[in-house]
Motif scaffolding. Structure first.
Motif, PDB file in Angstrom:
ATOM      1  N   UNK A 111       0.843  -1.202   0.000  1.00  0.00           N
ATOM      2  CA  UNK A 111       0.000   0.000   0.000  1.00  0.00           C
ATOM      3  C   UNK A 111       0.877   1.251   0.000  1.00  0.00           C
ATOM      4  N   UNK A 112       0.495   2.259  -0.792  1.00  0.00           N
ATOM      5  CA  UNK A 112       1.264   3.505  -0.855  1.00  0.00           C
ATOM      6  C   UNK A 112       0.355   4.678  -0.516  1.00  0.00           C
ATOM      7  N   UNK A 113       0.907   5.742   0.075  1.00  0.00           N
ATOM      8  CA  UNK A 113       0.089   6.933   0.331  1.00  0.00           C
ATOM      9  C   UNK A 113      -0.350   7.565  -0.973  1.00  0.00           C
ATOM     10  N   UNK A 114      -1.470   8.266  -0.895  1.00  0.00           N
ATOM     11  CA  UNK A 114      -2.154   8.769  -2.085  1.00  0.00           C
ATOM     12  C   UNK A 114      -1.252   9.587  -3.001  1.00  0.00           C
ATOM     13  N   UNK A 115      -0.432  10.471  -2.458  1.00  0.00           N
ATOM     14  CA  UNK A 115       0.433  11.301  -3.301  1.00  0.00           C
ATOM     15  C   UNK A 115       1.904  11.036  -3.015  1.00  0.00           C
ATOM     16  N   UNK A 116       2.221   9.854  -2.518  1.00  0.00           N
ATOM     17  CA  UNK A 116       3.603   9.464  -2.318  1.00  0.00           C
ATOM     18  C   UNK A 116       4.346  10.303  -1.300  1.00  0.00           C
ATOM     19  N   UNK A 117       3.684  10.623  -0.175  1.00  0.00           N
ATOM     20  CA  UNK A 117       4.314  11.477   0.825  1.00  0.00           C
ATOM     21  C   UNK A 117       4.389  10.772   2.172  1.00  0.00           C
ATOM     22  N   UNK A 118       4.311  11.543   3.254  1.00  0.00           N
ATOM     23  CA  UNK A 118       4.538  10.989   4.595  1.00  0.00           C
ATOM     24  C   UNK A 118       3.269  10.582   5.331  1.00  0.00           C
ATOM     25  N   UNK A 119       2.172  10.386   4.641  1.00  0.00           N
ATOM     26  CA  UNK A 119       0.918  10.023   5.309  1.00  0.00           C
ATOM     27  C   UNK A 119       0.852   8.502   5.499  1.00  0.00           C
ATOM     28  N   UNK A 120       1.675   8.013   6.387  1.00  0.00           N
ATOM     29  CA  UNK A 120       1.847   6.571   6.516  1.00  0.00           C
ATOM     30  C   UNK A 120       1.643   6.073   7.945  1.00  0.00           C
ATOM     31  N   UNK A 121       0.880   6.807   8.742  1.00  0.00           N
ATOM     32  CA  UNK A 121       0.695   6.447  10.148  1.00  0.00           C
ATOM     33  C   UNK A 121      -0.696   5.869  10.401  1.00  0.00           C
ATOM     34  N   UNK A 122      -0.797   5.048  11.443  1.00  0.00           N
ATOM     35  CA  UNK A 122      -2.097   4.491  11.810  1.00  0.00           C
ATOM     36  C   UNK A 122      -2.995   5.577  12.411  1.00  0.00           C
ATOM     37  N   UNK A 123      -2.495   6.256  13.451  1.00  0.00           N
ATOM     38  CA  UNK A 123      -3.211   7.373  14.077  1.00  0.00           C
ATOM     39  C   UNK A 123      -2.413   8.653  13.820  1.00  0.00           C
ATOM     40  N   UNK A 124      -3.067   9.678  13.331  1.00  0.00           N
ATOM     41  CA  UNK A 124      -2.424  10.977  13.243  1.00  0.00           C
ATOM     42  C   UNK A 124      -3.298  12.002  13.951  1.00  0.00           C
ATOM     43  N   UNK A 125      -2.713  12.699  14.903  1.00  0.00           N
ATOM     44  CA  UNK A 125      -3.413  13.752  15.633  1.00  0.00           C
ATOM     45  C   UNK A 125      -2.831  15.099  15.228  1.00  0.00           C
ATOM     46  N   UNK A 126      -3.716  16.053  14.917  1.00  0.00           N
ATOM     47  CA  UNK A 126      -3.255  17.390  14.557  1.00  0.00           C
ATOM     48  C   UNK A 126      -4.320  18.416  14.930  1.00  0.00           C
ATOM     49  N   UNK A 127      -3.940  19.695  14.907  1.00  0.00           N
ATOM     50  CA  UNK A 127      -4.870  20.794  15.121  1.00  0.00           C
ATOM     51  C   UNK A 127      -5.757  20.560  16.348  1.00  0.00           C
ATOM     52  N   UNK A 128      -5.109  20.106  17.428  1.00  0.00           N
ATOM     53  CA  UNK A 128      -5.759  19.915  18.737  1.00  0.00           C
ATOM     54  C   UNK A 128      -6.692  18.707  18.799  1.00  0.00           C
ATOM     55  N   UNK A 129      -6.549  17.764  17.891  1.00  0.00           N
ATOM     56  CA  UNK A 129      -7.360  16.548  17.951  1.00  0.00           C
ATOM     57  C   UNK A 129      -7.081  15.755  19.218  1.00  0.00           C
ATOM     58  N   UNK A 130      -8.117  15.101  19.749  1.00  0.00           N
ATOM     59  CA  UNK A 130      -7.942  14.331  20.981  1.00  0.00           C
ATOM     60  C   UNK A 130      -8.896  13.137  20.989  1.00  0.00           C
ATOM     61  N   UNK A 131      -9.194  12.599  22.162  1.00  0.00           N
ATOM     62  CA  UNK A 131     -10.156  11.509  22.284  1.00  0.00           C
ATOM     63  C   UNK A 131      -9.595  10.302  22.995  1.00  0.00           C
ATOM     64  N   UNK A 132     -10.474   9.369  23.290  1.00  0.00           N
ATOM     65  CA  UNK A 132     -10.097   8.124  23.973  1.00  0.00           C
ATOM     66  C   UNK A 132     -10.378   6.938  23.056  1.00  0.00           C
ATOM     67  N   UNK A 133      -9.382   6.065  22.909  1.00  0.00           N
ATOM     68  CA  UNK A 133      -9.449   4.932  21.979  1.00  0.00           C
ATOM     69  C   UNK A 133      -8.948   3.698  22.717  1.00  0.00           C
ATOM     70  N   UNK A 134      -9.677   2.587  22.575  1.00  0.00           N
ATOM     71  CA  UNK A 134      -9.321   1.413  23.369  1.00  0.00           C
ATOM     72  C   UNK A 134      -9.527   0.123  22.587  1.00  0.00           C
ATOM     73  N   UNK A 135      -8.784  -0.898  23.018  1.00  0.00           N
ATOM     74  CA  UNK A 135      -8.794  -2.231  22.396  1.00  0.00           C
ATOM     75  C   UNK A 135      -8.496  -2.113  20.898  1.00  0.00           C
TER      76      UNK A 135
END
Length: 397
Positions: A277-301
């Protein structure tokens, strides 16, 4: 006397057998209805089980309920121009799919990015950039969204699949998603949904309070799950993402630069990236979770699998991570204050197991108890069937 009783029993048995065969005829399969769906729908309408075509940007007006019966297929043809199904604020869409008879929205060419998908507007709260309580949609409709009714009800989407969405509409700012939710309220039911091979996100939330349960995002070009504008769904569970061929983040999480006291909750998550699998425009978007612009929340299991490095054609290596924090504000206001929690996380085939910053200047250290790994996490638990099967492939496996 015995002879008479035997004769009476025999006669009675024959009568009962005769009634049984005539009163229980072999069930017949109803003939599917057909028809075209177009324009603005201004009165309540139920589409019986059938095969329909959807043409143009179809809008469901305020005060109107549109229902699709189980097993219905709605086909779109990108050759007809811009196409989408839009539920306006105050309108309701009800899809009465079942596990073996889902409601399916598909496109004739089977090419990602061929139509605008399902777009729903509700009346629940949002918090847009600058702290405002309303925004203008980026879907090409340019409709104002944001309200004050947390439990607003935009209908019930159950056992429903959207295929090959992701096109821009009119002069929209971005491609649309399989499912797009603008300020949709918690009175709305979203359960057993599939977003399949679209050219943008599988699901995107713009604020609102609605929750999503038992969902699949499969083969979508951008992010599997994405939100902004203060989305705060609280009862989300069983999210399964499979990125294959082309795809960016498993989950892109932001809050439009607002340091909110609230955030969403999601349990039982599986994020998988297929080999190659490759990122859409061949860049650094290769993470499972990405948090930005004050994103937060609780994630479990959580199960995270396959987020390794990506090397583009120029030889640049982008490092895959379980969790990436994109900016200093998110690190300072969300990570360090424990507004981001990732609990019971099992990580395999991923380069950076521990959370990282997008640059070396962002030093990420989750407080104790807010990032917890586990070998026993199970992730999403979904039962396959026709609702999650496309061209003979069970999407849950």
């Amino acid at each position: 006397m015995k002879t008479k009783l035997f004769a009476l029993a025999l006669a009675t048995g024959l009568f009962l057998n005769s009634c049984s065969s005539s009163d229980n005829p072999t069930p017949t399969t109803p003939t599917p209805a057909t028809g075209e769906i177009s324009g603005t729908i201004t009165a309540n309408k139920t589409y019986a089980y059938g095969n329909y075509t959807l043409k143009g940007i179809v809008k469901i007006n305020a005060g109107v309920t549109v229902t699709f019966d189980a097993g219905s297929t709605i086909t779109i043809d990108k050759a007809t121009g811009d196409n989408a199904l839009v539920v306006l604020k105050g309108g309701k869409l009800i899809t009465n799919g079942t596990a073996d008879k889902p409601v399916v929205f598909t496109e004739k060419s089977k090419l990602p990015g061929s139509w605008g998908g399902i777009i729903v507007y509700g009346d629940a709260p949002v918090k847009v950039a600058g702290g405002g309580t309303s925004g203008t949609s980026e879907d090409g409709n340019k409709i104002a969204y944001g309200g004050a009714v947390a439990n607003d009800n935009s209908g019930s989407l159950v056992y429903t699949r959207v295929e090959y969405a992701g096109s821009k509409l009119a002069d929209g700012d971005k491609e649309n998603n399989g499912f797009t939710f603008y300020s949709v309220g918690s009175g709305t039911v979203l359960d057993h949904l599939v977003s399949y091979k679209g050219a943008d996100d599988g699901y995107e939330f713009f604020g609102g309070t609605v929750s999503l349960t038992n969902s699949i995002s499969y083969g979508n070009y951008d992010d599997s799950f994405d939100w902004q504008d203060g989305w705060q769904g609280q009862t989300n569970t069983n999210w399964y993402a499979y990125q294959t061929g082309k795809g960016n983040y498993g989950m892109e999480i932001e809050a439009s630069l607002n340091d909110n006291a609230f955030g969403p909750k999601v349990s039982n998550i599986t994020l998988r990236r297929a080999a190659g699998n490759v990122p859409e425009v061949g860049d650094n978007q290769v993470d499972a979770f990405q948090f930005k612009r004050e994103g937060n929340g609780e994630y479990s299991n959580i199960i995270i699998d396959g987020y390794g490095n990506f090397t583009n054609a120029a030889g640049t290596v982008y490092t895959g991570s379980a969790v990436s924090i994109l900016d200093a504000a998110t690190n300072d206001h969300q990570v360090k204050t424990s507004k981001i929690k990732l609990l019971n996380v099992k990580i395999t085939n991923t380069t950076n197991v521990l959370p990282i910053g997008a640059t070396s200047a962002i030093v990420v250290a989750f407080p104790t108890g807010t990032f917890v790994q586990s070998a026993t996490a199970t992730g999403a638990s979904l039962t396959g069937g026709a609702w999650a099967t496309v061209d003979g492939v069970d999407l849950t496996k």
